[in-house]
Design a protein around this motif. Structure first.
Motif, PDB file in Angstrom:
ATOM      1  N   ALA A  10       0.889  -1.183   0.000  1.00 57.02           N
ATOM      2  CA  ALA A  10       0.000   0.000   0.000  1.00 57.02           C
ATOM      3  C   ALA A  10       0.918   1.221   0.000  1.00 57.02           C
ATOM      4  CB  ALA A  10      -0.898  -0.012   1.237  1.00 57.02           C
ATOM      5  N   ALA A  13      -1.338   5.684   2.125  1.00 54.78           N
ATOM      6  CA  ALA A  13      -2.382   5.335   3.096  1.00 54.78           C
ATOM      7  C   ALA A  13      -3.735   5.857   2.605  1.00 54.78           C
ATOM      8  CB  ALA A  13      -2.043   5.936   4.457  1.00 54.78           C
ATOM      9  N   VAL A  14      -4.802   5.431   3.242  1.00 56.31           N
ATOM     10  CA  VAL A  14      -6.127   5.921   2.828  1.00 56.31           C
ATOM     11  C   VAL A  14      -6.202   7.427   3.121  1.00 56.31           C
ATOM     12  CG1 VAL A  14      -7.297   3.695   3.146  1.00 56.31           C
ATOM     13  CG2 VAL A  14      -7.244   5.321   5.032  1.00 56.31           C
ATOM     14  N   HIS A  16      -6.906  10.965   4.612  1.00 53.90           N
ATOM     15  CA  HIS A  16      -7.304  11.441   5.938  1.00 53.90           C
ATOM     16  C   HIS A  16      -7.670  12.913   5.824  1.00 53.90           C
ATOM     17  CE1 HIS A  16      -5.996   7.957   8.390  1.00 53.90           C
ATOM     18  NE2 HIS A  16      -5.225   7.726   7.334  1.00 53.90           N
ATOM     19  N   LEU A  39       3.542   6.499   2.022  1.00 56.86           N
ATOM     20  CA  LEU A  39       4.291   5.541   2.850  1.00 56.86           C
ATOM     21  C   LEU A  39       5.531   5.028   2.110  1.00 56.86           C
ATOM     22  CD1 LEU A  39       1.218   3.520   4.164  1.00 56.86           C
ATOM     23  CD2 LEU A  39       2.446   5.337   5.344  1.00 56.86           C
ATOM     24  N   PRO A  76       4.263   0.126   6.949  1.00 57.95           N
ATOM     25  CA  PRO A  76       3.497  -0.488   5.859  1.00 57.95           C
ATOM     26  C   PRO A  76       1.994  -0.523   6.127  1.00 57.95           C
ATOM     27  CG  PRO A  76       4.674  -2.172   7.088  1.00 57.95           C
ATOM     28  CD  PRO A  76       5.143  -0.849   7.617  1.00 57.95           C
ATOM     29  N   PHE A  77       1.603  -0.441   7.406  1.00 59.04           N
ATOM     30  CA  PHE A  77       0.181  -0.508   7.739  1.00 59.04           C
ATOM     31  C   PHE A  77      -0.347   0.840   8.222  1.00 59.04           C
ATOM     32  CE2 PHE A  77       1.919  -4.789   8.138  1.00 59.04           C
ATOM     33  CZ  PHE A  77       1.028  -5.492   7.341  1.00 59.04           C
ATOM     34  N   GLY A  78       0.396   1.916   7.923  1.00 60.22           N
ATOM     35  CA  GLY A  78      -0.017   3.241   8.384  1.00 60.22           C
ATOM     36  C   GLY A  78       0.284   3.385   9.868  1.00 60.22           C
ATOM     37  N   THR A  79      -0.332   4.394  10.475  1.00 59.57           N
ATOM     38  CA  THR A  79      -0.082   4.602  11.909  1.00 59.57           C
ATOM     39  C   THR A  79      -1.296   5.288  12.542  1.00 59.57           C
ATOM     40  OG1 THR A  79       1.520   5.468  13.499  1.00 59.57           O
ATOM     41  CG2 THR A  79       1.050   6.864  11.596  1.00 59.57           C
ATOM     42  N   ARG A  82      -6.286   4.971  12.858  1.00 60.72           N
ATOM     43  CA  ARG A  82      -6.865   4.411  11.641  1.00 60.72           C
ATOM     44  C   ARG A  82      -5.892   3.510  10.897  1.00 60.72           C
ATOM     45  NH1 ARG A  82     -11.635   6.868  10.268  1.00 60.72           N
ATOM     46  NH2 ARG A  82     -11.938   4.920   9.170  1.00 60.72           N
ATOM     47  N   CYS A  84      -4.098   0.073   9.604  1.00 57.83           N
ATOM     48  CA  CYS A  84      -4.770  -1.106   9.068  1.00 57.83           C
ATOM     49  C   CYS A  84      -5.317  -1.986  10.192  1.00 57.83           C
ATOM     50  CB  CYS A  84      -3.783  -1.912   8.217  1.00 57.83           C
ATOM     51  SG  CYS A  84      -4.496  -3.417   7.553  1.00 57.83           S
ATOM     52  N   MET A  85      -6.599  -2.298  10.115  1.00 59.00           N
ATOM     53  CA  MET A  85      -7.173  -3.088  11.210  1.00 59.00           C
ATOM     54  C   MET A  85      -6.863  -4.579  11.063  1.00 59.00           C
ATOM     55  SD  MET A  85     -11.269  -3.241  10.638  1.00 59.00           S
ATOM     56  CE  MET A  85     -11.634  -1.508  10.840  1.00 59.00           C
ATOM     57  N   ALA A  86      -6.268  -4.979   9.933  1.00 54.13           N
ATOM     58  CA  ALA A  86      -5.943  -6.398   9.743  1.00 54.13           C
ATOM     59  C   ALA A  86      -4.435  -6.630   9.807  1.00 54.13           C
ATOM     60  CB  ALA A  86      -6.485  -6.876   8.411  1.00 54.13           C
ATOM     61  N   ALA A  90      -2.533  -9.843   8.377  1.00 53.18           N
ATOM     62  CA  ALA A  90      -1.725  -9.694   7.160  1.00 53.18           C
ATOM     63  C   ALA A  90      -0.282 -10.143   7.416  1.00 53.18           C
ATOM     64  CB  ALA A  90      -1.768  -8.248   6.682  1.00 53.18           C
TER      65      ALA A  90
HETATM   66  C1  HEM Z   1      -0.019  -6.799   3.273  1.00 58.50           C
HETATM   67  C2  HEM Z   1      -1.302  -6.534   3.479  1.00 58.50           C
HETATM   68  C3  HEM Z   1      -1.857  -5.193   3.900  1.00 58.50           C
HETATM   69  C4  HEM Z   1      -1.249  -3.955   3.947  1.00 58.50           C
HETATM   70  C5  HEM Z   1       0.206  -3.581   3.604  1.00 58.50           C
HETATM   71  C6  HEM Z   1      -2.257  -3.017   4.409  1.00 58.50           C
HETATM   72  C7  HEM Z   1      -2.039  -1.650   4.583  1.00 58.50           C
HETATM   73  C8  HEM Z   1      -3.000  -0.747   4.988  1.00 58.50           C
HETATM   74  C9  HEM Z   1      -2.794   0.683   5.084  1.00 58.50           C
HETATM   75  C10 HEM Z   1      -1.491   1.423   4.761  1.00 58.50           C
HETATM   76  C11 HEM Z   1      -3.948   1.236   5.511  1.00 58.50           C
HETATM   77  C12 HEM Z   1      -4.218   2.741   5.730  1.00 58.50           C
HETATM   78  C13 HEM Z   1      -3.840   3.143   7.134  1.00 58.50           C
HETATM   79  C14 HEM Z   1      -3.845   4.637   7.321  1.00 58.50           C
HETATM   80  O1  HEM Z   1      -4.533   5.349   6.592  1.00 58.50           O
HETATM   81  O2  HEM Z   1      -3.150   5.135   8.225  1.00 58.50           O
HETATM   82  C15 HEM Z   1      -4.910   0.164   5.682  1.00 58.50           C
HETATM   83  C16 HEM Z   1      -6.202   0.323   6.124  1.00 58.50           C
HETATM   84  C17 HEM Z   1      -7.101  -0.679   6.267  1.00 58.50           C
HETATM   85  N1  HEM Z   1      -6.887  -2.034   6.024  1.00 58.50           N
HETATM   86 FE1  HEM Z   1      -5.146  -2.857   5.418  1.00 58.50          FE
HETATM   87  N2  HEM Z   1      -3.422  -3.688   4.647  1.00 58.50           N
HETATM   88  C18 HEM Z   1      -3.226  -5.016   4.350  1.00 58.50           C
HETATM   89  C19 HEM Z   1      -4.158  -6.027   4.449  1.00 58.50           C
HETATM   90  C20 HEM Z   1      -5.446  -5.876   4.887  1.00 58.50           C
HETATM   91  C21 HEM Z   1      -6.413  -6.958   4.971  1.00 58.50           C
HETATM   92  C22 HEM Z   1      -6.116  -8.426   4.613  1.00 58.50           C
HETATM   93  C23 HEM Z   1      -7.570  -6.389   5.419  1.00 58.50           C
HETATM   94  C24 HEM Z   1      -8.903  -7.033   5.703  1.00 58.50           C
HETATM   95  C25 HEM Z   1      -9.073  -8.338   5.934  1.00 58.50           C
HETATM   96  C26 HEM Z   1      -7.328  -4.984   5.633  1.00 58.50           C
HETATM   97  C27 HEM Z   1      -8.257  -4.073   6.116  1.00 58.50           C
HETATM   98  C28 HEM Z   1      -8.056  -2.717   6.268  1.00 58.50           C
HETATM   99  C29 HEM Z   1      -9.070  -1.781   6.721  1.00 58.50           C
HETATM  100  C30 HEM Z   1     -10.517  -2.122   7.091  1.00 58.50           C
HETATM  101  C31 HEM Z   1      -8.470  -0.506   6.731  1.00 58.50           C
HETATM  102  C32 HEM Z   1      -9.127   0.840   7.122  1.00 58.50           C
HETATM  103  C33 HEM Z   1      -8.914   1.069   8.606  1.00 58.50           C
HETATM  104  C34 HEM Z   1      -9.533   2.392   9.052  1.00 58.50           C
HETATM  105  O3  HEM Z   1      -9.676   3.326   8.255  1.00 58.50           O
HETATM  106  O4  HEM Z   1      -9.878   2.493  10.252  1.00 58.50           O
HETATM  107  N3  HEM Z   1      -6.027  -4.693   5.302  1.00 58.50           N
HETATM  108  N4  HEM Z   1      -4.302  -1.034   5.351  1.00 58.50           N
END
Ligand code: HEM
Length: 139
Positions: A10, A13-14, A16, A39, A76-79, A82, A84-86, A90
Motif C-alpha cells: 500500500a 495510506a487511505v 485522511h 508511505l 506499511p500498515f499506516g499509523t 486508523r 490497518c485493522m488487519a 496480514a
Molecule cells: C499486506 C497486506 C496489507 C497492507 C500492507 C495493508 C495496509 C494498509 C494501510 C497502509 C492502511 C491505511 C492506514 C492509514 O490510513 O493510516 C490500511 C487500512 C485498512 N486495512 Fe489494510 N493492509 C493489508 C491487508 C489488509 C487486509 C487483509 C484487510 C482485511 C481483511 C485490511 C483491512 C483494512 C481496513 C478495514 C483498513 C481501514 C482502517 C480504518 O480506516 O480504520 N487490510 N491497510
C-alpha cells in the motif's frame, strides 16, 4: 518486514482529513484538508535506509539474531487510530504464505525472458509487480 518495506504493498495510506488547523514541520494545513500520506517515500528514503533499493532482510534483525522492533521509517500498515485493522492477520498470512512457498518450491528466472525492473510496479490502490516469467519447481 523487508518484503513489506521494499514492495510497499500500500504505497499511499487511505485519505485522511485534518479535523483542526495544524502546522507540521512548518507547513500550515487548514482544517478539512484531505491528506494522502506517501508511505513508500518513507520506505525508500535513502537518508534513512542507505541502500533502499537493496533487498536485505537483515536490516530488521539485531546482532543476537532477534527481530528488531519496527523502525520509525517503517509504516506499511499506516499509523495511529486508523492504521490497518488487519495488520496482525496480514503479517501472519504473509509469513506463512512466503515461507511455505520457499520451503516447498524453487523459484528461478526464465533464461529467455528478462526480469522486469524491481523498482517499478503497477500502481493502483495497491502496488503489484510487473508481469514476469520464471520456473517454479517442487523441492
Ligand atoms: C499486506 C497486506 C496489507 C497492507 C500492507 C495493508 C495496509 C494498509 C494501510 C497502509 C492502511 C491505511 C492506514 C492509514 O490510513 O493510516 C490500511 C487500512 C485498512 N486495512 Fe489494510 N493492509 C493489508 C491487508 C489488509 C487486509 C487483509 C484487510 C482485511 C481483511 C485490511 C483491512 C483494512 C481496513 C478495514 C483498513 C481501514 C482502517 C480504518 O480506516 O480504520 N487490510 N491497510
Amino acid at each position: 518486514m523487508e518484503v513489506l518495506r521494499r514492495v510497499s504493498v500500500a504505497p499511499v495510506a487511505v485519505p485522511h482529513r485534518a479535523i483542526v488547523d495544524v502546522s507540521i514541520m512548518g507547513y500550515f494545513i487548514p482544517k478539512d484538508t484531505s491528506m494522502l500520506i506517501n508511505l513508500r517515500s518513507l520506505h525508500m528514503d535513502k537518508d534513512y535506509w542507505g541502500d533502499p533499493e537493496a533487498f536485505r532482510p537483515e536490516r530488521f534483525i539485531d546482532a543476537a539474531g532477534q527481530l528488531k522492533k519496527d523502525p520509525e521509517n517503517f509504516l506499511p500498515f499506516g499509523t495511529g487510530r486508523r492504521r490497518c485493522m488487519a495488520e496482525s492477520l496480514a503479517r501472519a498470512t504473509l509469513f506463512m504464505f512466503i515461507s511455505s512457498l520457499l520451503l516447498n518450491f524453487k523459484f528461478t528466472p526464465c533464461p529467455e525472458a528478462e526480469l522486469p525492473d524491481c523498482i517499478e510496479g503497477r500502481d493502483g490502490v495497491t502496488l503489484t509487480p510487473l508481469p514476469y516469467r520464471g520456473f517454479v519447481t517442487p523441492r
